[in-house]
Scaffold this active site. Sequence first.
Site, PDB file in Angstrom:
ATOM      1  N   GLY A   5       0.832  -1.199   0.000  1.00 43.41           N
ATOM      2  CA  GLY A   5       0.000   0.000   0.000  1.00 43.41           C
ATOM      3  C   GLY A   5       0.869   1.253   0.000  1.00 43.41           C
ATOM      4  O   GLY A   5       1.741   1.412   0.861  1.00 43.41           O
ATOM      5  N   GLY A  26      -0.461   4.425   0.065  1.00 39.97           N
ATOM      6  CA  GLY A  26      -1.334   5.548   0.414  1.00 39.97           C
ATOM      7  C   GLY A  26      -0.614   6.406   1.434  1.00 39.97           C
ATOM      8  O   GLY A  26       0.620   6.470   1.472  1.00 39.97           O
ATOM      9  N   GLY A  63      -0.142   6.037   4.675  1.00 34.77           N
ATOM     10  CA  GLY A  63       0.731   5.322   5.598  1.00 34.77           C
ATOM     11  C   GLY A  63       1.940   4.723   4.890  1.00 34.77           C
ATOM     12  O   GLY A  63       3.091   4.957   5.285  1.00 34.77           O
ATOM     13  N   VAL A  83      -1.817  -7.412  -4.115  1.00 34.15           N
ATOM     14  CA  VAL A  83      -1.453  -8.492  -3.184  1.00 34.15           C
ATOM     15  C   VAL A  83      -2.701  -9.311  -2.890  1.00 34.15           C
ATOM     16  O   VAL A  83      -3.738  -8.762  -2.503  1.00 34.15           O
ATOM     17  CB  VAL A  83      -0.837  -7.919  -1.884  1.00 34.15           C
ATOM     18  CG1 VAL A  83      -0.648  -9.022  -0.838  1.00 34.15           C
ATOM     19  CG2 VAL A  83       0.479  -7.241  -2.182  1.00 34.15           C
ATOM     20  N   GLU A  98     -18.714  17.824   3.420  1.00 33.13           N
ATOM     21  CA  GLU A  98     -17.936  18.492   2.367  1.00 33.13           C
ATOM     22  C   GLU A  98     -18.595  18.277   0.999  1.00 33.13           C
ATOM     23  O   GLU A  98     -18.689  19.201   0.188  1.00 33.13           O
ATOM     24  CB  GLU A  98     -16.502  17.962   2.353  1.00 33.13           C
ATOM     25  CG  GLU A  98     -15.736  18.387   3.604  1.00 33.13           C
ATOM     26  CD  GLU A  98     -14.272  17.958   3.623  1.00 33.13           C
ATOM     27  OE1 GLU A  98     -13.526  18.537   4.419  1.00 33.13           O
ATOM     28  OE2 GLU A  98     -13.879  17.051   2.878  1.00 33.13           O
ATOM     29  N   ASP A 113      -5.656   2.847   8.142  1.00 29.80           N
ATOM     30  CA  ASP A 113      -7.054   2.418   8.228  1.00 29.80           C
ATOM     31  C   ASP A 113      -7.191   0.916   8.482  1.00 29.80           C
ATOM     32  O   ASP A 113      -8.217   0.467   8.994  1.00 29.80           O
ATOM     33  CB  ASP A 113      -7.785   2.756   6.918  1.00 29.80           C
ATOM     34  CG  ASP A 113      -8.079   4.241   6.776  1.00 29.80           C
ATOM     35  OD1 ASP A 113      -7.718   5.006   7.681  1.00 29.80           O
ATOM     36  OD2 ASP A 113      -8.683   4.622   5.752  1.00 29.80           O
ATOM     37  N   ALA A 158      -5.894  10.237   7.639  1.00 26.47           N
ATOM     38  CA  ALA A 158      -4.554  10.291   7.053  1.00 26.47           C
ATOM     39  C   ALA A 158      -3.513  10.644   8.115  1.00 26.47           C
ATOM     40  O   ALA A 158      -2.395  10.123   8.100  1.00 26.47           O
ATOM     41  CB  ALA A 158      -4.532  11.333   5.942  1.00 26.47           C
TER      42      ALA A 158
HETATM   43  C1  LIG Z   1     -13.383  10.922   0.435  1.00 23.00           C
HETATM   44  C2  LIG Z   1     -12.408  10.844   1.574  1.00 23.00           C
HETATM   45  C3  LIG Z   1     -12.056  12.015   2.255  1.00 23.00           C
HETATM   46  C4  LIG Z   1     -11.138  11.967   3.306  1.00 23.00           C
HETATM   47  N1  LIG Z   1     -10.786  13.120   3.950  1.00 23.00           N
HETATM   48  C5  LIG Z   1      -9.851  13.092   4.930  1.00 23.00           C
HETATM   49  C6  LIG Z   1      -9.388  14.304   5.550  1.00 23.00           C
HETATM   50  O1  LIG Z   1      -9.861  15.386   5.223  1.00 23.00           O
HETATM   51  N2  LIG Z   1      -8.444  14.204   6.513  1.00 23.00           N
HETATM   52  C7  LIG Z   1      -7.892  13.002   6.896  1.00 23.00           C
HETATM   53  O2  LIG Z   1      -7.006  12.976   7.763  1.00 23.00           O
HETATM   54  N3  LIG Z   1      -8.312  11.846   6.339  1.00 23.00           N
HETATM   55  C8  LIG Z   1      -9.258  11.855   5.361  1.00 23.00           C
HETATM   56  N4  LIG Z   1      -9.677  10.687   4.769  1.00 23.00           N
HETATM   57  C9  LIG Z   1      -9.165   9.412   5.283  1.00 23.00           C
HETATM   58  C10 LIG Z   1      -7.786   9.106   4.738  1.00 23.00           C
HETATM   59  O3  LIG Z   1      -7.772   9.222   3.333  1.00 23.00           O
HETATM   60  C11 LIG Z   1      -7.393   7.692   5.171  1.00 23.00           C
HETATM   61  O4  LIG Z   1      -7.475   7.602   6.564  1.00 23.00           O
HETATM   62  C12 LIG Z   1      -5.974   7.375   4.732  1.00 23.00           C
HETATM   63  O5  LIG Z   1      -5.916   7.342   3.329  1.00 23.00           O
HETATM   64  C13 LIG Z   1      -5.508   6.052   5.316  1.00 23.00           C
HETATM   65  O6  LIG Z   1      -4.191   5.816   4.903  1.00 23.00           O
HETATM   66  P1  LIG Z   1      -3.729   4.326   4.622  1.00 23.00           P
HETATM   67  O7  LIG Z   1      -2.284   4.384   4.272  1.00 23.00           O
HETATM   68  O8  LIG Z   1      -4.159   3.457   5.729  1.00 23.00           O
HETATM   69  O9  LIG Z   1      -4.595   3.872   3.361  1.00 23.00           O
HETATM   70  P2  LIG Z   1      -4.745   4.538   1.893  1.00 23.00           P
HETATM   71  O10 LIG Z   1      -4.242   5.926   1.871  1.00 23.00           O
HETATM   72  O11 LIG Z   1      -6.157   4.277   1.534  1.00 23.00           O
HETATM   73  O12 LIG Z   1      -3.783   3.640   1.033  1.00 23.00           O
HETATM   74  C14 LIG Z   1      -3.996   2.273   0.843  1.00 23.00           C
HETATM   75  C15 LIG Z   1      -3.234   1.853  -0.400  1.00 23.00           C
HETATM   76  O13 LIG Z   1      -3.224   0.441  -0.435  1.00 23.00           O
HETATM   77  C16 LIG Z   1      -3.463   0.013  -1.754  1.00 23.00           C
HETATM   78  N5  LIG Z   1      -4.004  -1.349  -1.668  1.00 23.00           N
HETATM   79  C17 LIG Z   1      -5.118  -1.752  -1.000  1.00 23.00           C
HETATM   80  N6  LIG Z   1      -5.271  -3.085  -1.105  1.00 23.00           N
HETATM   81  C18 LIG Z   1      -4.225  -3.521  -1.848  1.00 23.00           C
HETATM   82  C19 LIG Z   1      -3.817  -4.805  -2.305  1.00 23.00           C
HETATM   83  N7  LIG Z   1      -4.511  -5.899  -1.987  1.00 23.00           N
HETATM   84  N8  LIG Z   1      -2.683  -4.901  -3.060  1.00 23.00           N
HETATM   85  C20 LIG Z   1      -1.972  -3.786  -3.396  1.00 23.00           C
HETATM   86  N9  LIG Z   1      -2.308  -2.551  -2.979  1.00 23.00           N
HETATM   87  C21 LIG Z   1      -3.410  -2.418  -2.199  1.00 23.00           C
HETATM   88  C22 LIG Z   1      -4.407   1.032  -2.335  1.00 23.00           C
HETATM   89  O14 LIG Z   1      -4.337   1.074  -3.747  1.00 23.00           O
HETATM   90  C23 LIG Z   1      -3.918   2.319  -1.679  1.00 23.00           C
HETATM   91  O15 LIG Z   1      -2.987   2.993  -2.487  1.00 23.00           O
HETATM   92  C24 LIG Z   1     -10.593  10.719   3.706  1.00 23.00           C
HETATM   93  C25 LIG Z   1     -10.947   9.550   3.017  1.00 23.00           C
HETATM   94  C26 LIG Z   1     -11.845   9.618   1.958  1.00 23.00           C
HETATM   95  C27 LIG Z   1     -12.210   8.352   1.223  1.00 23.00           C
END
Ligand SMILES: Cc1cc2nc3c(=O)[nH]c(=O)nc-3n(C[C@H](O)[C@H](O)[C@H](O)COP(=O)(O)OP(=O)(O)OC[C@H]3O[C@@H](n4cnc5c(N)ncnc54)[C@H](O)[C@@H]3O)c2cc1C
Length: 400
Positions: free
Chosen positions: A13, A15, A17, A81, A172, A302, A318
Amino acid sequence: MNIQKVPHVVIIGAGFGGLQAAQKLAGAPVRITVIDRHNYHLFQPLLYQVAIAGLVPSQIAYPLRSIFRRHKNVDFLMSEVTSIDFDACFVKANGSVIAYDYLILSVGGQTNFFGMQEVEHHGFQLKDVESAVATRNHLLEIFEKASREVDIEKRRAMLTFVIVGGGPTGVETAGALAELITHVMAKDYPYMDFNDVRVLLLEAASSVMMTYPEELRKATRKLLHDKSVEVMENTKLIDYNGQQVTLADGSTIDTHTLIWTAGVRSAEITDRLGVPQAVGKRIRVEPTLQLSAHPEVFIIGDAAYLEDEKGQPLPMLATVAQQEAKAAAHNIRRILKGEGPRPFHYKDPGLLATIGRNAAVARIWGLSFSGFIAWMIWVVLHIYRIIGFRNRVLVLINWA
Ligand SMILES: Cc1cc2nc3c(=O)[nH]c(=O)nc-3n(C[C@H](O)[C@H](O)[C@H](O)COP(=O)(O)OP(=O)(O)OC[C@H]3O[C@@H](n4cnc5c(N)ncnc54)[C@H](O)[C@@H]3O)c2cc1C
């Protein structure tokens, strides 16, 4: 340094994190492979702007290879994955088998429809580029259709927009959609009667923005009201068939547009790992962010479930994912030096949500702000956090 002999860290991932973890480990005596099913990092907080045609996807997506090319010990693999063998320490991604010494799982979340398949089938969501673009295309199409519809009832249903979920994303989206209608659509369709338009925000709980202090909930209601958004609290949706929403009290609302922002859970792969899950299917982790039976595995963002000092689950934000990423990277560095991992403590930077142009609510340094000042804070922070100078400039120009 012989790169093949150093420990291999696999990060699933890229994203908020995963990207932060890779950047914090770059330069450490490790070899890093980042795997993501997309070749770009997505700035999800601005997805709703793509949905209302305010931004285009490339302005909130940034190519991962461009980010990683300056780090010699980071390799990127675009792949999905499908499974992880925690005992044998390897992951399977599109048929490839990749062994690891340390694993950071940062696969994020997905929309939770709580098993309501009809709502999932007919409704729209904001989780990735595809879903935001589908929402945008539908919104633009429905105005075209409504402009040609002579039947008043049918036209009203086309011009009724239901957003479900009164959290920051729903608020929003509702505010921005209301502004799209008043500032853009009303000018593009001068002969259409905009008295038929309704933007409804449904919230099952007793208030929108439940995690915000009361003064900001009140400010949110007022700002939405000023933009002609109808806020319906204590209103639970139980079904949607593409034409009509059914509420728990039996009443119905005719609409062709339902945008679901009322639930989020961890990414689907977490259901297949055979590890204990908590609320929202998030994986339970130790305070050090390690998986209890496999200390070489760190789960962040998440996908991870961890409670704060008051016993409350850390939110799916995030800011949490980025702070956990730093902590996990730091712990791996400590383990490599023969030191013990340290527990993670979340430092809450505050709350922030925008409600259309020139209006937002914020809670920062223990102070509540609403209106234009809060909106300026929101603009500065979001521009600062978007990756890439070009994207920052383009987003600023677009907003201006
Ligand atoms: C519409 C929206 C608005 C938001 N607004 C805010 C905000 O204003 N402020 C804030 O703090 N947070 C906000 N969030 C929440 C924030 O985006 C998430 O908490 C954050 O992205 C979590 O980070 P992460 O690294 O856990 O996952 P993500 O950033 O979601 O990254 C996960 C990554 O894993 C990849 N992935 C998933 N499964 C697989 C797999 N099986 N194989 C390969 N790759 C995979 C995905 O492609 C993705 O790139 C918002 C979320 C959304 C949907």
